[in-house]
Write an enzyme that holds these catalytic residues in place. Structure first.
Site, mmCIF file in Angstrom:
data_model
loop_
_atom_site.group_PDB
_atom_site.id
_atom_site.type_symbol
_atom_site.label_atom_id
_atom_site.label_comp_id
_atom_site.label_asym_id
_atom_site.label_seq_id
_atom_site.Cartn_x
_atom_site.Cartn_y
_atom_site.Cartn_z
ATOM 1 N N LYS A 1 10.528 6.173 5.662
ATOM 2 C CA LYS A 1 10.954 4.769 5.810
ATOM 3 C C LYS A 1 12.141 4.453 4.911
ATOM 4 O O LYS A 1 13.068 3.746 5.317
ATOM 5 C CB LYS A 1 9.758 3.848 5.526
ATOM 6 C CG LYS A 1 8.682 3.954 6.607
ATOM 7 C CD LYS A 1 7.395 3.279 6.178
ATOM 8 C CE LYS A 1 6.329 3.355 7.257
ATOM 9 N NZ LYS A 1 5.007 2.948 6.773
ATOM 10 N N ASP B 1 5.335 9.454 4.321
ATOM 11 C CA ASP B 1 5.575 8.321 5.226
ATOM 12 C C ASP B 1 6.549 7.322 4.588
ATOM 13 O O ASP B 1 7.505 6.877 5.226
ATOM 14 C CB ASP B 1 4.227 7.649 5.543
ATOM 15 C CG ASP B 1 4.384 6.430 6.418
ATOM 16 O OD1 ASP B 1 4.674 6.595 7.611
ATOM 17 O OD2 ASP B 1 4.248 5.305 5.896
HETATM 18 N N1 HSE Z 1 0.399 4.974 7.856
HETATM 19 C C1 HSE Z 1 1.379 3.948 7.800
HETATM 20 C C2 HSE Z 1 1.059 3.041 6.632
HETATM 21 C C3 HSE Z 1 1.378 3.188 9.100
HETATM 22 O O1 HSE Z 1 -0.057 3.121 6.106
HETATM 23 O O2 HSE Z 1 1.910 2.255 6.215
HETATM 24 C C4 HSE Z 1 2.528 2.236 9.254
HETATM 25 O O3 HSE Z 1 3.748 2.891 9.250
#
Ligand code: HSE
Length: 412
Positions: A200, A196
């Protein structure tokens, strides 16, 4: 003008809630005489939900309705979000997305399609949850050449690390709490393995340096191998362990980009960022360092960024915003092994003094670390700074050294 939401999960329901709660001021800020929520697309039915009458199960209802000018995509995942968003843009609708995976993988293509159709594709919520970062980089800091971005971009892992460090909570219990709070991804492996945060930093690297950066070109490590012993050594070194996503400009055609746990000095602003909070340090040639801080995940913080994009789309319905980046180029992301860093190393040896002596001889100088309650055969040290590949070659050359942990040490 009418709005539709695709995906009525944590973020989608937060968007509907916030849109209705502050509706009057949202309409007035949108400069439209009318801005109404018409449809909510989901495969599930929501009996008794306040917006039950808006639920539809067929995306074509939205795509074929000329009254819908703005579509929000809060479904997550690549498919069918990509197909649905493409169809909405093709149909001449602006799209707002919170979907990191979609933007990181298909961002360039969708931005080009939006441009062709003279509509907007905005995604402020895709990085940093409620923290303004896409718009500040593309607008407020536009006069700068951005040199570097480093951030805590995943709320779930930051929440887990904080609970482990401060409350002695187990990894599993902290993850369960993050899931209950709606922070974690549907598959939390994407959080704890760093995927994740990787998506980003790809979005930020694309935005800052102008060429699309794909997730598979970015070296990514998660937090699953971090032990409480490492946490203690970080403390004795004078800092904390954080999952850091970073990208750095080398020249016009090369950048670094990486996600990994790292020692961060307690004097760095990123060290004090705890729980679900995110922070993003942006280094520009005119501004110097600027840090953005706030809630990086959760229902209403993320909805805050999505609804702001809805307002922006409504304001720019006649004239598209100029925004985006160019195609990917081969070999643009340089191997992390070329990057300068120092390394923290933890290992075990019956003859720990002799081993430390050999390590010092190879590196010239090392900073040895201690922690309370360490077993007699445990050693820990920090190397001098150098190219990561060269430091790792030196480590591999030391007889009897089999590291249990190797963690990068930042100089922020
Ligand atoms: N799973 C992601 C986090 C959600 O914990 O940052 C927000 O993008």
């Amino acid at each position: 003008m009418y709005v539709a939401i695709m995906g009525y999960g944590v973020v989608g329901s937060g968007v509907a809630e916030l849109f209705m709660k502050n509706h009057e001021s949202i309409v007035s800020k949108s400069t439209q005489s009318k801005l109404e929520l018409k449809y909510i697309l989901d495969i599930r039915d929501f009996k008794g939900d306040p917006y039950e009458d808006k639920i539809v199960n067929d995306v074509n209802i939205i795509i074929n309705d000329p009254e819908v000018g703005i579509v929000v995509e809060t479904m997550g995942g690549l498919h069918p979000a990509y197909e649905f968003v493409s169809s909405c843009l093709e149909a001449g609708k602006s799209v707002v997305s919170s979907n990191k995976e979609l933007v990181a993988v298909k961002g360039r293509e969708l931005l080009a399609l939006a441009e062709k159709k003279n509509v907007n594709f905005l995604f402020e919520a895709s990085v940093g949850g409620g923290i303004p970062i896409i718009r500040p980089i593309s607008q407020c800091l536009a006069a700068n050449e951005i040199e570097e971005v480093a951030g805590i971009l995943n709320g779930t892992t930051n929440f887990i690390l904080t609970k482990m460090i401060s409350d002695g909570m187990s990894f599993e219990a902290a993850l369960k709490l993050a899931q209950e709070n709606g922070y974690a991804e549907r598959n939390p492996a994407a959080d704890v393995e760093g995927t994740d945060a990787c998506r980003k930093i790809c979005i930020l690297a694309s935005l800052c340096f102008g060429k699309h950066v794909y997730p598979d070109s970015v070296h990514t490590e998660g937090i699953t191998a971090i032990t409480l012993a490492d946490v203690e050594y970080a403390r004795s070194w004078g800092g904390v362990i954080k999952l850091i996503a970073c990208t750095k400009r080398i020249d016009e055609n090369h950048i670094y980009a990486m996600v990994s746990p790292a020692f961060v000095s307690k004097h760095c602003q990123l060290a004090g960022v705890d729980d679900v909070f995110n922070a993003i340090l942006v280094r520009g040639d005119a501004i110097g360092d600027v840090v953005f801080y706030g809630r990086g995940a959760g229902k209403l913080p993320t909805a805050s960024a999505v609804v702001a994009d809805i307002i922006d789309c409504a304001k720019h319905s006649a004239r598209k915003k100029v925004f985006g980046w160019g195609d990917a180029v081969p070999d643009y992301v340089v191997s992390h092994l070329e990057n300068e860093t120092a390394l923290y190393v933890r290992a075990f040896s019956e003859a720990s003094d002799k081993l430390l002596g050999r390590c010092a001889a190879v590196f010239g100088k090392i900073e040895t670390l201690a922690r309370e309650g360490a077993p007699d055969d445990e050693i820990a040290f920090v190397t001098p700074r150098g190219k990561e590949g060269e430091l790792r070659e030196k480590l591999a050359s030391i007889a009897g050294l089999e590291p249990a942990s190797v963690i990068r040490v930042t100089d922020y």
